[in-house]
Each structure stands twice: as structure tokens, then as C-alpha cells.
Write an enzyme that holds these catalytic residues in place. Structure first.
Site, PDB file in Angstrom:
ATOM      1  N   THR A   1      -0.098 111.113  13.057  1.00  0.00           N
ATOM      2  CA  THR A   1       0.689 109.945  13.430  1.00  0.00           C
ATOM      3  C   THR A   1       0.479 109.688  14.908  1.00  0.00           C
ATOM      4  O   THR A   1      -0.075 110.526  15.619  1.00  0.00           O
ATOM      5  CB  THR A   1       2.183 110.168  13.104  1.00  0.00           C
ATOM      6  N   CYS A   2       0.864 108.535  15.381  1.00  0.00           N
ATOM      7  CA  CYS A   2       0.777 108.231  16.818  1.00  0.00           C
ATOM      8  C   CYS A   2       1.792 107.147  17.144  1.00  0.00           C
ATOM      9  O   CYS A   2       2.826 107.064  16.485  1.00  0.00           O
ATOM     10  CB  CYS A   2      -0.645 107.827  17.212  1.00  0.00           C
ATOM     11  N   GLY A   3       1.505 106.295  18.095  1.00  0.00           N
ATOM     12  CA  GLY A   3       2.441 105.243  18.475  1.00  0.00           C
ATOM     13  C   GLY A   3       2.349 104.014  17.592  1.00  0.00           C
ATOM     14  O   GLY A   3       3.357 103.473  17.150  1.00  0.00           O
TER      15      GLY A   3
ATOM     16  N   TRP B   1       4.769 105.753  15.006  1.00  0.00           N
ATOM     17  CA  TRP B   1       6.053 105.690  15.695  1.00  0.00           C
ATOM     18  C   TRP B   1       6.630 104.280  15.688  1.00  0.00           C
ATOM     19  O   TRP B   1       7.853 104.099  15.675  1.00  0.00           O
ATOM     20  CB  TRP B   1       5.943 106.226  17.122  1.00  0.00           C
TER      21      TRP B   1
END
Length: 143
Positions: A91-93, A124
């Protein structure tokens, strides 16, 4: 997002019983990896491990991965076994730098086929906006 929510909940259950010698490793919670930089410190998913994007790319060329041995050291330093049988959820932003993390795992020899490694493309941006999802928030609200 439901799959990731179950992964986070499983991670929280696993953390609460990590001293239990009878835990079945095949049923272990997925590993959550997040390559965000300083924004990871201000807010992230419970149980997520930070492997910063800048740690997996060359200093002078952000479009080029570090050599395999250096990548392996980056993951080892973060406490990530790239060959784990546990599923890895990246996952990331916003769902962009997560792709680099996914490829860096593959560069280190991880078989990303099937459901071994998955990308949470909502990342995110989706998770943080949902009031019902658990979050680890920094005490410093100035970030």
C-alpha cells in the site's frame, strides 16, 4: 478494501498473541508494506511496515532500483522476509509508489504470482478517508 481491513484486523490479533507458541504460521496475518516517506510517520495502517520509496531507488536516479543485494538489505533492515509464505499487501499514499515496492520484492526473488503479493490500489487515500478504518495517528498534529 475489505481484504486489507481483514489483513489489518488479523495483524492486530496476531500482535496481541505473539507470545503464543501454538499460533499456526500458515494462518498468519498478511504483511503490510508501505513505501511512503515522512507521511507514514503522521498516519498509517496498524501493523504496516515502512520501507521508504527512497530506500529502494538509486540516490541519483529515482527511476532506477538499487542493486539486488542492497534491496535485500533494505527489506532485511525493515524486518521483512521477502520469501515469507505469508501474503504481502503493498500500500502507499495514492497507489503509485506501491508499484515500485511490488517490483522491488520481485527483483529480490519473491514470487508475486497468484495472491502471494497484492497491491491495495486504494491505498491511504481510500483508507485514511474512511472513518470506520483503524489508523495509527501521530500525536503531532502539525504534520
Amino acid at each position: 478494501m475489505d481484504h486489507v481491513l481483514r489483513a489489518v484486523e488479523a495483524s492486530q490479533r496476531e500482535d496481541s498473541r505473539e507470545d503464543d507458541a501454538n499460533v499456526d504460521s500458515s494462518a498468519a496475518a498478511p504483511v503490510l508494506l508501505d513505501p511512503r516517506g515522512t507521511t507514514f510517520d503522521s498516519a498509517h495502517m496498524p501493523g504496516a511496515i515502512n520501507v521508504p520509496y527512497l530506500s529502494i531507488v538509486e540516490d541519483g536516479d529515482r527511476l532506477k532500483f538499487r542493486p539486488r543485494k542492497e534491496l535485500m538489505r533494505v527489506f532485511e533492515k525493515a524486518g521483512v522476509d521477502v520469501q515469507t509464505e505469508r501474503q504481502i499487501v503493498c500500500t502507499c499514499g495514492s497507489g503509485v509508489s506501491v508499484c515500485h515496492l511490488y517490483l522491488a520484492l520481485e527483483e529480490c526473488g519473491r514470487d508475486n504470482g497468484g495472491d502471494n503479493t497484492v497491491i491495495y490500489d486504494g491505498s491511504w487515500a481510500e483508507w485514511g478517508a474512511d472513518e470506520s478504518t483503524p489508523k495509527i495517528l501521530s500525536e503531532d498534529t502539525s504534520k
